[in-house]
Design a protein around this motif. Structure first.
Motif, PDB file in Angstrom:
ATOM      1  N   ALA A  68       0.830  -1.216   0.000  1.00 52.57           N
ATOM      2  CA  ALA A  68       0.000   0.000   0.000  1.00 52.57           C
ATOM      3  C   ALA A  68       0.862   1.263   0.000  1.00 52.57           C
ATOM      4  CB  ALA A  68      -0.929  -0.002   1.215  1.00 52.57           C
ATOM      5  N   SER A  69       2.042   1.190   0.645  1.00 49.90           N
ATOM      6  CA  SER A  69       2.940   2.360   0.687  1.00 49.90           C
ATOM      7  C   SER A  69       4.007   2.202  -0.401  1.00 49.90           C
ATOM      8  CB  SER A  69       3.587   2.469   2.068  1.00 49.90           C
ATOM      9  OG  SER A  69       2.623   2.657   3.069  1.00 49.90           O
ATOM     10  N   TRP A  70       3.552   2.356  -1.632  1.00 48.32           N
ATOM     11  CA  TRP A  70       4.440   2.149  -2.798  1.00 48.32           C
ATOM     12  C   TRP A  70       3.974   3.083  -3.904  1.00 48.32           C
ATOM     13  CZ3 TRP A  70       4.258  -2.758  -6.346  1.00 48.32           C
ATOM     14  CH2 TRP A  70       5.351  -2.773  -7.205  1.00 48.32           C
ATOM     15  N   ASP A  71       4.926   3.807  -4.501  1.00 51.25           N
ATOM     16  CA  ASP A  71       4.565   4.793  -5.522  1.00 51.25           C
ATOM     17  C   ASP A  71       3.801   4.173  -6.681  1.00 51.25           C
ATOM     18  OD1 ASP A  71       5.727   6.775  -4.037  1.00 51.25           O
ATOM     19  OD2 ASP A  71       7.640   6.728  -5.126  1.00 51.25           O
ATOM     20  N   ASP A  72       4.162   2.961  -7.081  1.00 54.92           N
ATOM     21  CA  ASP A  72       3.468   2.305  -8.193  1.00 54.92           C
ATOM     22  C   ASP A  72       2.009   2.064  -7.851  1.00 54.92           C
ATOM     23  OD1 ASP A  72       5.861   2.355  -9.475  1.00 54.92           O
ATOM     24  OD2 ASP A  72       6.204   0.182  -9.423  1.00 54.92           O
ATOM     25  N   ILE A  77      -3.876   3.278  -8.328  1.00 53.23           N
ATOM     26  CA  ILE A  77      -5.233   3.483  -7.813  1.00 53.23           C
ATOM     27  C   ILE A  77      -5.917   4.636  -8.548  1.00 53.23           C
ATOM     28  CG2 ILE A  77      -4.670   5.134  -5.984  1.00 53.23           C
ATOM     29  CD1 ILE A  77      -7.087   2.159  -5.724  1.00 53.23           C
ATOM     30  N   VAL A  78      -5.099   5.475  -9.238  1.00 52.86           N
ATOM     31  CA  VAL A  78      -5.664   6.611  -9.978  1.00 52.86           C
ATOM     32  C   VAL A  78      -5.821   6.266 -11.460  1.00 52.86           C
ATOM     33  CG1 VAL A  78      -5.288   9.009 -10.696  1.00 52.86           C
ATOM     34  CG2 VAL A  78      -4.692   8.283  -8.359  1.00 52.86           C
ATOM     35  N   ASP A  79      -4.743   5.726 -12.078  1.00 50.76           N
ATOM     36  CA  ASP A  79      -4.801   5.522 -13.535  1.00 50.76           C
ATOM     37  C   ASP A  79      -5.168   4.100 -13.965  1.00 50.76           C
ATOM     38  OD1 ASP A  79      -2.495   4.032 -13.091  1.00 50.76           O
ATOM     39  OD2 ASP A  79      -1.141   5.595 -13.772  1.00 50.76           O
ATOM     40  N   ASN A  80      -5.114   3.152 -13.016  1.00 53.46           N
ATOM     41  CA  ASN A  80      -5.515   1.772 -13.302  1.00 53.46           C
ATOM     42  C   ASN A  80      -4.783   1.230 -14.528  1.00 53.46           C
ATOM     43  OD1 ASN A  80      -6.860  -0.658 -13.017  1.00 53.46           O
ATOM     44  ND2 ASN A  80      -8.735   0.028 -14.027  1.00 53.46           N
ATOM     45  N   ASN A  81      -3.461   1.486 -14.568  1.00 48.30           N
ATOM     46  CA  ASN A  81      -2.713   1.088 -15.762  1.00 48.30           C
ATOM     47  C   ASN A  81      -2.476  -0.421 -15.786  1.00 48.30           C
ATOM     48  OD1 ASN A  81       0.230   0.478 -14.714  1.00 48.30           O
ATOM     49  ND2 ASN A  81      -0.498   2.277 -13.571  1.00 48.30           N
ATOM     50  N   LYS A  82      -2.492  -0.962 -16.980  1.00 48.01           N
ATOM     51  CA  LYS A  82      -2.402  -2.406 -17.165  1.00 48.01           C
ATOM     52  C   LYS A  82      -1.001  -2.934 -16.895  1.00 48.01           C
ATOM     53  CE  LYS A  82      -6.187  -2.738 -20.497  1.00 48.01           C
ATOM     54  NZ  LYS A  82      -6.590  -3.183 -21.854  1.00 48.01           N
ATOM     55  N   TYR A  84       0.948  -2.244 -14.433  1.00 46.15           N
ATOM     56  CA  TYR A  84       1.010  -2.596 -12.998  1.00 46.15           C
ATOM     57  C   TYR A  84       0.363  -3.963 -12.765  1.00 46.15           C
ATOM     58  CZ  TYR A  84       0.383  -2.214  -7.913  1.00 46.15           C
ATOM     59  OH  TYR A  84       0.413  -2.423  -6.556  1.00 46.15           O
ATOM     60  N   ILE A  85      -0.788  -4.166 -13.432  1.00 51.55           N
ATOM     61  CA  ILE A  85      -1.497  -5.447 -13.264  1.00 51.55           C
ATOM     62  C   ILE A  85      -0.675  -6.582 -13.839  1.00 51.55           C
ATOM     63  CG2 ILE A  85      -3.548  -6.739 -13.934  1.00 51.55           C
ATOM     64  CD1 ILE A  85      -5.072  -4.074 -13.978  1.00 51.55           C
ATOM     65  N   GLU A  86      -0.141  -6.383 -15.048  1.00 55.99           N
ATOM     66  CA  GLU A  86       0.611  -7.451 -15.703  1.00 55.99           C
ATOM     67  C   GLU A  86       1.920  -7.753 -14.980  1.00 55.99           C
ATOM     68  OE1 GLU A  86       1.069  -5.961 -19.610  1.00 55.99           O
ATOM     69  OE2 GLU A  86      -0.991  -6.416 -20.225  1.00 55.99           O
ATOM     70  N   ALA A  87       2.465  -6.751 -14.339  1.00 55.24           N
ATOM     71  CA  ALA A  87       3.758  -6.944 -13.679  1.00 55.24           C
ATOM     72  C   ALA A  87       3.600  -7.473 -12.254  1.00 55.24           C
ATOM     73  CB  ALA A  87       4.533  -5.619 -13.658  1.00 55.24           C
ATOM     74  N   ASN A  88       2.541  -7.115 -11.591  1.00 55.26           N
ATOM     75  CA  ASN A  88       2.449  -7.402 -10.156  1.00 55.26           C
ATOM     76  C   ASN A  88       1.256  -8.263  -9.743  1.00 55.26           C
ATOM     77  OD1 ASN A  88       4.708  -5.584  -9.266  1.00 55.26           O
ATOM     78  ND2 ASN A  88       3.364  -4.053 -10.224  1.00 55.26           N
ATOM     79  N   VAL A 112     -11.359  -0.583  -7.665  1.00 60.00           N
ATOM     80  CA  VAL A 112     -10.576  -0.321  -8.870  1.00 60.00           C
ATOM     81  C   VAL A 112     -10.105  -1.629  -9.483  1.00 60.00           C
ATOM     82  CG1 VAL A 112      -8.483   0.775  -9.773  1.00 60.00           C
ATOM     83  CG2 VAL A 112      -9.872   1.944  -8.035  1.00 60.00           C
ATOM     84  N   PHE A 113      -9.700  -2.527  -8.624  1.00 63.11           N
ATOM     85  CA  PHE A 113      -9.234  -3.831  -9.114  1.00 63.11           C
ATOM     86  C   PHE A 113      -9.412  -4.843  -7.985  1.00 63.11           C
ATOM     87  CE2 PHE A 113      -6.049  -7.169  -9.494  1.00 63.11           C
ATOM     88  CZ  PHE A 113      -6.202  -7.574 -10.812  1.00 63.11           C
ATOM     89  N   CYS A 114      -9.742  -6.058  -8.357  1.00 60.74           N
ATOM     90  CA  CYS A 114      -9.810  -7.143  -7.368  1.00 60.74           C
ATOM     91  C   CYS A 114      -9.476  -8.450  -8.065  1.00 60.74           C
ATOM     92  CB  CYS A 114     -11.169  -7.210  -6.698  1.00 60.74           C
ATOM     93  SG  CYS A 114     -12.536  -7.614  -7.822  1.00 60.74           S
ATOM     94  N   LYS A 115      -8.926  -9.328  -7.297  1.00 60.06           N
ATOM     95  CA  LYS A 115      -8.547 -10.631  -7.854  1.00 60.06           C
ATOM     96  C   LYS A 115      -8.644 -11.674  -6.753  1.00 60.06           C
ATOM     97  CE  LYS A 115      -4.711 -12.982 -10.267  1.00 60.06           C
ATOM     98  NZ  LYS A 115      -5.365 -13.256 -11.558  1.00 60.06           N
ATOM     99  N   GLY A 116      -9.325 -12.785  -7.059  1.00 58.87           N
ATOM    100  CA  GLY A 116      -9.403 -13.911  -6.142  1.00 58.87           C
ATOM    101  C   GLY A 116      -8.616 -15.082  -6.668  1.00 58.87           C
TER     102      GLY A 116
END
Length: 450
Positions: A68-72, A77-82, A84-88, A112-116
């Motif tokens: 949660a305390s990470w610049d990425d 949380i603002v731009d919802n860039n893909k 970040y999702i593909e990398a993390n 914004v995003f969720c994954k189970g």
């Protein structure tokens, strides 16, 4: 009942009472102490288990804080860039982090995003709807964070799931705001996770919902106690196992789970075994003591008493007062034997003196120049001295046992007096007959007055 049997019965009752007192005393004192030790041990195990749960939540909270305390994350949380999702936010990440779901929520309360993810089957699964609908509302402690240091972690109960959950405000890598939302990490507290925790504590671990109406009776008892009293409840499950219970609350502070830690009653069983061998030792010691005591009593008392009794019985049977009791030692029995011997000695002396006196008396009577005879109350002659035998002409063998009225005295004398009437009167009044004359008959028929 013989003296030996009485002694055996008294010793048996005494030793049985002693063994019973020692057994019940040792059982109560020792087992009570061991129960206290067991309760202390299981209490420590329950506390250790609670600490492990707490550590798991702390680790989950720290992991959530790192992400949660990470610049990425702050930008995502603002731009919802893909990227970040593909990398993390791929499956391997959740597997490595041992997470069942990740949820990103912005300040508006929108996901914004969720994954189970199913860690066992290693496949993506949906986020539980009950989690979203009932716990991710705008003012939920999982979403609303008032400061950069805010943190929410703990248990969360869903109808079909139990969750370990943590939420942190989304900040920059320098832990600075403004806060842009919340990051939520979660892990299911399922059977596999419970078994993993049980392996850590090396004890059987059982978890049950607090409000479950189908829980076993021991959980019901624990629930009743923990609802009113303390944080730990302890009770034996059987002679071989004991359990400690604790209450876990959810993120809202409500009772959520009952935790049970079971432990073998090794100390208690060792205590019972110790008491068992202690009782066997007591029985053996008492039997040995009883045998030694009985042999000692037999040698020092009973056999000597038997010897005294045997000697007295022999003297009573034979009438020989020359026999003596042989009792060694310098105790009461030896003094008793000595006193009995002195008594026999005096009796023997008295008997000898009596026999000597009787002999002199018999010689005097036999040799007296007077008629001396003795008759019983029925008139039969029981003694007839030699002078009487010569005077009347009857030998002792002939006259003894005969009635005096049929032999030496007429039933009625010449004066008409009835001798048998005189005899009856003599029985009642002896004084008038101290000097008495009667008409007698000698064997040759001669009548003489004597």
């Amino acid at each position: 009942m013989t003296l030996r049997k009485k002694v055996l019965i008294i010793m048996g009752i005494t030793f049985f009472g002693l063994i019973s007192i020692l057994y019940f005393t040792s059982r109560n004192v020792l087992l009570e102490s061991l129960n206290h030790i067991e309760e202390e041990n299981i209490s420590q195990d329950v506390k250790r288990t609670l600490n492990i749960f707490s550590n798991e939540l702390v680790k989950l909270d720290e992991l959530t804080s790192d992400w949660a305390s990470w610049d990425d994350t702050y930008e995502f949380i603002v731009d919802n860039n893909k990227k970040y999702i593909e990398a993390n936010l791929v499956d391997d990440t959740l597997t490595a982090l041992k997470l069942n779901f990740i949820i990103f929520v912005n300040l508006s309360g929108q996901i914004v995003f969720c994954k189970g993810f199913d860690l066992h089957n290693e496949e993506e699964i949906p986020i539980p709807e009950d989690l979203v609908k009932e716990h991710l509302f705008r003012n939920s402690p999982l979403i609303r964070h008032e400061s950069t240091e805010s943190s929410t972690n703990g248990l969360l109960l869903l109808p079909e799931r139990i969750l370990l959950i943590a939420s942190r405000p989304i900040l920059t890598s320098k832990d600075e705001g403004p806060i842009r939302g919340a990051l939520i990490f979660g892990r299911y507290l399922d059977d596999a996770e419970i078994n993993r925790l049980a392996k850590i504590i090396h004890l059987p671990l059982t978890v049950s919902r607090f409000n479950d109406s189908q829980i076993s009776s021991d959980f019901q008892t624990a629930r009743s106690y923990l609802s009113k009293n303390g944080s730990i409840f302890i009770r034996p499950l059987s002679e071989k196992s004991i359990a400690g219970y604790a209450l876990l609350r959810d993120i809202y502070g409500n009772p959520a789970l009952l935790l049970r830690v079971e432990k073998p009653r090794v100390v208690y069983q060792q205590g019972k075994t110790t008491i068992y061998y202690f009782v066997l030792f007591l029985i053996g010691a008492c039997l040995a003591s009883c045998i030694v005591a009985m042999l000692s009593i037999e040698k020092q008392v009973l056999s000597r008493l038997a010897n005294i009794g045997k000697t007295v019985s022999t003297i009573a049977t034979t009438g020989s007062l020359s026999e003596r009791i042989s009792v060694g030692g310098k105790d009461e029995l030896s003094r008793l034997g000595k006193n009995i011997n002195e008594m026999f000695e005096k009796l023997d002396k008295t008997q000898k003196e009596l026999r000597a006196t009787e002999k002199k008396y018999r010689e005097l009577v036999e040799n007296a120049n007077s008629i001396i005879l003795r008759i019983d109350i029925n008139g039969r002659i029981t003694f007839f001295n030699e002078f009487a035998q010569t005077f009347f002409g009857y030998s002792a063998d002939e006259i003894l046992g005969s009635n005096v009225a049929d032999t030496i005295i007429q039933e009625k004398d010449s004066s008409g007096a009835n001798f048998m009437t005189v005899i009856e009167d003599m029985k009642r009044h002896r004084e008038p007959y101290t000097n008495f004359e009667s008409e007698n008959i000698r064997r040759n028929g001669e009548h003489v007055w004597i």
